[in-house]
Motif scaffolding. Structure first.
Motif, PDB file in Angstrom:
ATOM      1  N   ARG A  91       0.818  -1.399   0.017  1.00 32.16           N
ATOM      2  CA  ARG A  91       0.333  -0.307  -0.140  1.00 32.16           C
ATOM      3  C   ARG A  91       0.442   0.278  -0.258  1.00 32.16           C
ATOM      4  O   ARG A  91       0.562   1.814  -0.530  1.00 32.16           O
ATOM      5  N   ILE A  92       2.011   1.292   1.039  1.00 32.27           N
ATOM      6  CA  ILE A  92       2.722   2.493   0.548  1.00 32.27           C
ATOM      7  C   ILE A  92       3.266   2.506  -0.404  1.00 32.27           C
ATOM      8  O   ILE A  92       3.696   4.140  -0.473  1.00 32.27           O
ATOM      9  N   THR A  93       3.926   1.812  -0.814  1.00 33.91           N
ATOM     10  CA  THR A  93       4.350   1.397  -2.681  1.00 33.91           C
ATOM     11  C   THR A  93       3.724   2.045  -3.170  1.00 33.91           C
ATOM     12  O   THR A  93       3.720   3.295  -4.120  1.00 33.91           O
ATOM     13  N   LEU A  94       1.919   2.034  -3.525  1.00 25.76           N
ATOM     14  CA  LEU A  94       1.375   2.235  -4.465  1.00 25.76           C
ATOM     15  C   LEU A  94       0.726   3.188  -4.339  1.00 25.76           C
ATOM     16  O   LEU A  94       0.097   4.381  -5.239  1.00 25.76           O
ATOM     17  N   TYR A 104       5.488  -3.389 -11.239  1.00 29.22           N
ATOM     18  CA  TYR A 104       5.583  -4.807 -11.440  1.00 29.22           C
ATOM     19  C   TYR A 104       6.780  -4.321 -12.043  1.00 29.22           C
ATOM     20  O   TYR A 104       7.911  -5.532 -11.769  1.00 29.22           O
ATOM     21  N   THR A 105       7.082  -3.406 -13.113  1.00 31.47           N
ATOM     22  CA  THR A 105       7.733  -4.117 -13.759  1.00 31.47           C
ATOM     23  C   THR A 105       9.638  -4.244 -12.916  1.00 31.47           C
ATOM     24  O   THR A 105      10.773  -4.851 -13.073  1.00 31.47           O
ATOM     25  N   PHE A 245      -2.279  -8.340 -10.841  1.00 28.41           N
ATOM     26  CA  PHE A 245      -0.997  -7.227  -9.804  1.00 28.41           C
ATOM     27  C   PHE A 245      -2.433  -6.059  -9.962  1.00 28.41           C
ATOM     28  O   PHE A 245      -2.617  -5.631  -8.693  1.00 28.41           O
ATOM     29  N   ASP A 246      -2.131  -5.727 -11.652  1.00 30.76           N
ATOM     30  CA  ASP A 246      -3.192  -4.391 -11.567  1.00 30.76           C
ATOM     31  C   ASP A 246      -4.531  -4.446 -10.622  1.00 30.76           C
ATOM     32  O   ASP A 246      -5.529  -3.993 -10.555  1.00 30.76           O
TER      33      ASP A 246
END
Length: 250
Positions: A91-94, A104-105, A245-246
């Protein structure tokens, strides 16, 4: 591009801090040391030649790509996805101003860098060990083939990692992903033996893809077929993993 680079550096830093990477390095070095000690013992005890300076790195590669490297690739991949899912750190990353595709990449790229780093480390130390004990058996042609064999091994290992990424996005539990990955790996090994005529379709057989570059006849058609199979598998696994993932809610 700058945003992706920042995300990639962040993922590499995460991997660098994990103890699994250090354990993978130590175990890989242990394989080299133990392998060379066994060869020296056999040669001195039974009077056998053992392996040459270039043959030994190939022996190490054949052992590692079928045991240690897939295991730690799975652990690192699971940590990058399932670990962050369970800890809610995703969540923090997003929350950062970066698309999910780039996140993701970046994660997958960091895993590929780990695989490449592990292979290069094995190459350097196994060649050093080979030269120390059998310096007179090397040639430029065999050295080139050895280096190339290590480098091309990154492709099947990447496909393996993408398969684990897909599982990590399907199952939230890292333990479940780990054991399912092992079961699938073993199942492919058995299927490759039972249906040898279709063995080129199984990922476990593709891990030995580098052997095709070592034969004198150089089977270009077979190499191209294997490459296209791995490329197609990689694209499908990457796309399926990103789709899940998306669509995930964190």
């Amino acid at each position: 591009m700058a945003v992706f680079q920042a995300a990639l550096l962040n993922e590499i830093e995460k991997l660098y801090r994990k103890k699994k990477v250090l354990v993978a390095i130590l175990l890989s070095l242990a394989v080299i040391v133990i392998g060379q000690l066994v060869i020296v013992g056999v040669r001195s005890g039974f009077g056998l030649r053992g392996t040459g300076s270039v043959e030994f790195p190939m022996l190490v590669l054949s052992v590692v790509v079928n045991t240690i490297l897939p295991l730690f690739t799975a652990l690192v991949t699971i940590d990058s996805f399932s670990g962050e899912f369970s800890q809610n750190s995703m969540r923090i990353t997003l929350t950062r101003p970066i698309s999910r595709f780039k996140i993701y990449t970046a994660k997958i790229t960091s895993i590929i860098i780990f695989i490449l780093g592990a292979l290069l480390l094995l190459l350097v130390f196994s060649m050093l060990a080979g030269f120390i004990f059998n310096a007179n058996s090397a040639s430029f042609d065999s050295l080139g083939r050895t280096v190339f064999s290590y480098l091309v091994s990154i492709l099947p290992m990447t496909v393996l990692a993408l398969g684990i990424v897909l599982l990590a996005n399907i199952f939230r539990s890292g333990i479940a992903v780990f054991f399912i990955s092992i079961l699938i790996f073993l199942a492919f090994k058995v299927l490759g033996l039972l249906f040898s005529q279709y063995s080129s379709l199984f990922l476990t057989t593709q891990l030995d893809w580098y052997n095709l570059f070592l034969v004198n006849s150089f089977p270009l058609a077979k190499i191209a077929r294997q490459f296209l199979i791995m490329l197609g598998s990689g694209i499908m696994l990457f796309s399926a993993g990103f789709y899940i993932f998306d669509k995930k809610e964190f």
